[in-house]
Design a protein around this motif. Structure first.
Motif, PDB file in Angstrom:
ATOM      1  N   VAL A  91      24.139   7.512 -31.665  1.00  0.00           N
ATOM      2  CA  VAL A  91      23.378   6.856 -32.890  1.00  0.00           C
ATOM      3  C   VAL A  91      23.334   5.334 -32.505  1.00  0.00           C
ATOM      4  O   VAL A  91      24.558   4.800 -32.105  1.00  0.00           O
ATOM      5  N   GLY A  92      22.207   4.638 -32.469  1.00  0.00           N
ATOM      6  CA  GLY A  92      22.048   3.266 -32.345  1.00  0.00           C
ATOM      7  C   GLY A  92      22.574   2.657 -33.875  1.00  0.00           C
ATOM      8  O   GLY A  92      21.506   3.027 -34.655  1.00  0.00           O
ATOM      9  N   LEU A  93      23.591   1.978 -33.861  1.00  0.00           N
ATOM     10  CA  LEU A  93      23.762   1.161 -35.133  1.00  0.00           C
ATOM     11  C   LEU A  93      23.472  -0.205 -35.072  1.00  0.00           C
ATOM     12  O   LEU A  93      23.928  -0.937 -34.308  1.00  0.00           O
ATOM     13  N   MET A  94      22.559  -0.585 -35.916  1.00  0.00           N
ATOM     14  CA  MET A  94      21.914  -1.891 -35.856  1.00  0.00           C
ATOM     15  C   MET A  94      21.943  -2.716 -37.284  1.00  0.00           C
ATOM     16  O   MET A  94      22.247  -2.164 -38.296  1.00  0.00           O
ATOM     17  N   GLY A  95      22.175  -4.058 -37.035  1.00  0.00           N
ATOM     18  CA  GLY A  95      22.126  -4.897 -38.166  1.00  0.00           C
ATOM     19  C   GLY A  95      22.466  -6.118 -37.995  1.00  0.00           C
ATOM     20  O   GLY A  95      23.096  -6.420 -36.971  1.00  0.00           O
ATOM     21  N   ASP A  96      22.074  -7.192 -38.934  1.00  0.00           N
ATOM     22  CA  ASP A  96      22.391  -8.641 -38.664  1.00  0.00           C
ATOM     23  C   ASP A  96      23.940  -8.927 -38.768  1.00  0.00           C
ATOM     24  O   ASP A  96      24.880  -7.927 -39.186  1.00  0.00           O
ATOM     25  N   ASN A  97      24.249  -9.991 -38.151  1.00  0.00           N
ATOM     26  CA  ASN A  97      25.709 -10.424 -38.179  1.00  0.00           C
ATOM     27  C   ASN A  97      26.077 -10.358 -39.560  1.00  0.00           C
ATOM     28  O   ASN A  97      25.444 -10.826 -40.827  1.00  0.00           O
ATOM     29  N   GLY A  98      27.190  -9.801 -40.120  1.00  0.00           N
ATOM     30  CA  GLY A  98      27.923  -9.724 -41.279  1.00  0.00           C
ATOM     31  C   GLY A  98      27.387  -8.510 -42.017  1.00  0.00           C
ATOM     32  O   GLY A  98      27.522  -8.286 -43.242  1.00  0.00           O
ATOM     33  N   ALA A  99      26.433  -7.621 -41.282  1.00  0.00           N
ATOM     34  CA  ALA A  99      25.839  -6.402 -42.149  1.00  0.00           C
ATOM     35  C   ALA A  99      26.807  -5.381 -42.339  1.00  0.00           C
ATOM     36  O   ALA A  99      26.720  -4.670 -43.209  1.00  0.00           O
ATOM     37  N   GLY A 100      28.015  -5.408 -41.595  1.00  0.00           N
ATOM     38  CA  GLY A 100      29.109  -4.285 -41.889  1.00  0.00           C
ATOM     39  C   GLY A 100      29.361  -3.466 -40.696  1.00  0.00           C
ATOM     40  O   GLY A 100      30.370  -2.418 -40.757  1.00  0.00           O
ATOM     41  N   ARG A 113      20.808  -5.303 -28.851  1.00  0.00           N
ATOM     42  CA  ARG A 113      19.538  -5.249 -27.822  1.00  0.00           C
ATOM     43  C   ARG A 113      18.744  -4.085 -27.909  1.00  0.00           C
ATOM     44  O   ARG A 113      19.134  -2.813 -27.669  1.00  0.00           O
ATOM     45  N   MET A 114      17.670  -4.343 -28.629  1.00  0.00           N
ATOM     46  CA  MET A 114      16.802  -3.243 -29.380  1.00  0.00           C
ATOM     47  C   MET A 114      16.390  -2.229 -28.196  1.00  0.00           C
ATOM     48  O   MET A 114      16.379  -1.264 -28.253  1.00  0.00           O
ATOM     49  N   SER A 131      12.637   8.592 -32.249  1.00  0.00           N
ATOM     50  CA  SER A 131      11.304   9.120 -31.816  1.00  0.00           C
ATOM     51  C   SER A 131      10.424   8.717 -33.142  1.00  0.00           C
ATOM     52  O   SER A 131       9.099   8.407 -32.906  1.00  0.00           O
ATOM     53  N   GLU A 132      10.865   8.727 -34.322  1.00  0.00           N
ATOM     54  CA  GLU A 132      10.297   8.302 -35.453  1.00  0.00           C
ATOM     55  C   GLU A 132      10.134   6.933 -35.904  1.00  0.00           C
ATOM     56  O   GLU A 132       9.687   6.461 -37.122  1.00  0.00           O
ATOM     57  N   SER A 133      11.032   6.091 -35.258  1.00  0.00           N
ATOM     58  CA  SER A 133      10.950   4.769 -35.832  1.00  0.00           C
ATOM     59  C   SER A 133      10.399   3.909 -34.568  1.00  0.00           C
ATOM     60  O   SER A 133       9.813   4.321 -33.464  1.00  0.00           O
ATOM     61  N   SER A 134      10.648   2.462 -34.706  1.00  0.00           N
ATOM     62  CA  SER A 134      10.018   1.665 -33.476  1.00  0.00           C
ATOM     63  C   SER A 134      11.025   0.307 -33.745  1.00  0.00           C
ATOM     64  O   SER A 134      11.476   0.058 -34.860  1.00  0.00           O
ATOM     65  N   PRO A 135      10.976  -0.335 -32.721  1.00  0.00           N
ATOM     66  CA  PRO A 135      11.743  -1.677 -32.588  1.00  0.00           C
ATOM     67  C   PRO A 135      11.042  -2.550 -33.999  1.00  0.00           C
ATOM     68  O   PRO A 135      11.881  -3.426 -34.535  1.00  0.00           O
ATOM     69  N   GLU A 174      10.033  -1.459 -36.677  1.00  0.00           N
ATOM     70  CA  GLU A 174      10.307  -1.058 -37.872  1.00  0.00           C
ATOM     71  C   GLU A 174      11.794  -1.464 -38.231  1.00  0.00           C
ATOM     72  O   GLU A 174      12.165  -2.059 -39.178  1.00  0.00           O
ATOM     73  N   VAL A 175      12.589  -1.341 -37.211  1.00  0.00           N
ATOM     74  CA  VAL A 175      14.084  -1.774 -37.128  1.00  0.00           C
ATOM     75  C   VAL A 175      14.297  -3.284 -37.429  1.00  0.00           C
ATOM     76  O   VAL A 175      15.000  -3.498 -38.208  1.00  0.00           O
ATOM     77  N   THR A 176      13.299  -3.957 -36.871  1.00  0.00           N
ATOM     78  CA  THR A 176      13.689  -5.383 -37.186  1.00  0.00           C
ATOM     79  C   THR A 176      13.167  -5.855 -38.708  1.00  0.00           C
ATOM     80  O   THR A 176      13.912  -6.569 -39.198  1.00  0.00           O
ATOM     81  N   GLY A 177      12.237  -5.302 -38.879  1.00  0.00           N
ATOM     82  CA  GLY A 177      12.011  -5.191 -40.284  1.00  0.00           C
ATOM     83  C   GLY A 177      13.178  -4.875 -41.446  1.00  0.00           C
ATOM     84  O   GLY A 177      13.119  -5.252 -42.526  1.00  0.00           O
ATOM     85  N   LEU A 178      13.785  -3.635 -41.054  1.00  0.00           N
ATOM     86  CA  LEU A 178      14.800  -3.333 -41.829  1.00  0.00           C
ATOM     87  C   LEU A 178      16.061  -4.003 -41.911  1.00  0.00           C
ATOM     88  O   LEU A 178      16.778  -4.351 -42.908  1.00  0.00           O
TER      89      LEU A 178
END
Ligand SMILES: Nc1ncnc2c1ncn2[C@@H]1O[C@H](COP(=O)(O)OP(=O)(O)O)[C@@H](O)[C@H]1O
Ligand SMILES: [Mg+2]
Length: 246
Positions: free
Chosen positions: A32-41, A202-203, A228-232, A234-238
């Motif tokens: 699982v790639g867990l992503m989020g901005d600084n301070g996202a948790g 690092r996306m 496979s159902e997402s994209s960099p 989309e993730v940036t937008g999220l």
């Protein structure tokens, strides 16, 4: 049977909602790639899973059984290992000593027990061979590349038969070639049926290894879906909030 399931996990620090009702299931061998901005948790989530913090509310399940961790050792005993950003390894010690740090092997010596250095070297040599790392047990960590340090940290996770490995920004401070080594190690863990949570900014790394992408924004899980159902994009937008949820 999920390796790990989080049910409505929240964590408050005073007025800060670091995690807000996070629910997530991770299967054996899933990355699982867990992503989020600084301070996202992200780090808070890792620390809750690893027993550093108790959640304010919510429940953790390991292999479908409710788990309550009061300290990191409880989580470790349940098969959870963490590879931290700084790798928490000691530069002045050998690779073997680092693999066994805090859990040194001992052997009887007359009426007492002494540290079994030969035993630890032999066992860590096996582990390095298993993960196809060229690291030698006697190598000093101080003289190692970032990729080799990762190998030490990962060998440590294998030592106690981890079922879930949490990696908080493991590739933040290493070169491109070493990143490739780390991604290879993550695939190896996954092939062994070990679930991996990879936190990374690092996306391309995340999309290269992750089966699933999870995105935290201000403590809320705004996406958890197949890579496979997402994209960099989309993730940036999220991450930024340009996309509310996916
Ligand atoms: N020990 C702590 N005490 C107080 N606030 C904290 C603590 N750890 C994290 N936080 C706060 O919780 C939020 C999430 O932080 P963190 O989990 O470190 O985010 P990330 O790893 O995604 O950058 C931030 O607002 C941070 O300031
Ligand atoms: Mg963090």
């Amino acid at each position: 049977m999920s390796a790990l399931r989080l049910d409505n996990i929240s964590k408050n620090f005073g007025a800060i909602h670091a995690l807000d009702n996070v629910s997530l299931a991770i299967e054996p061998g899933e990355v699982v790639g867990l992503m989020g901005d600084n301070g996202a948790g992200k780090s808070t989530l890792v620390k809750v899973i690893a027993g550093n913090f108790a959640p304010t509310s919510g429940q953790i399940f390991i292999s479908n059984k409710p788990a309550e961790f009061h300290k990191p050792l409880d989580a470790q005993r349940a098969g959870i290992e963490v590879v931290y950003q700084d790798l928490a390894i000691c530069n002045n010690l050998s690779a073997a000593s680092n693999v066994f740090l805090g859990r040194e092997m001992t052997k009887p010596f007359g009426p007492i027990r002494i540290v079994d250095y030969a035993g630890m070297r032999a066992k860590s040599a096996q582990l390095f061979e298993r993960i196809k790392s060229e690291t030698r047990p006697r190598d000093l960590v101080r003289r190692m590349s970032g990729g080799q340090r990762q190998a030490v940290a990962i060998a440590r996770t294998l030592l106690y038969d981890a079922r879930i490995v949490l990696m908080d920004e493991p590739t933040a401070a290493i070169s491109v070639r070493q990143v490739a080594e780390v991604l290879k190690l993550i695939r190896y863990l996954s092939d062994q049926g070990i679930a991996v949570v990879l936190i990374s900014h690092r996306m391309p790394d995340v999309f290269e290894v992750a089966d699933k992408i999870a995105v935290l924004r201000r403590g809320r899980l705004v996406a958890s879906k197949k890579a496979s159902e997402s994209s960099p994009e989309e993730v940036t937008g999220l991450i930024t909030g340009a996309i509310e949820a996916a």
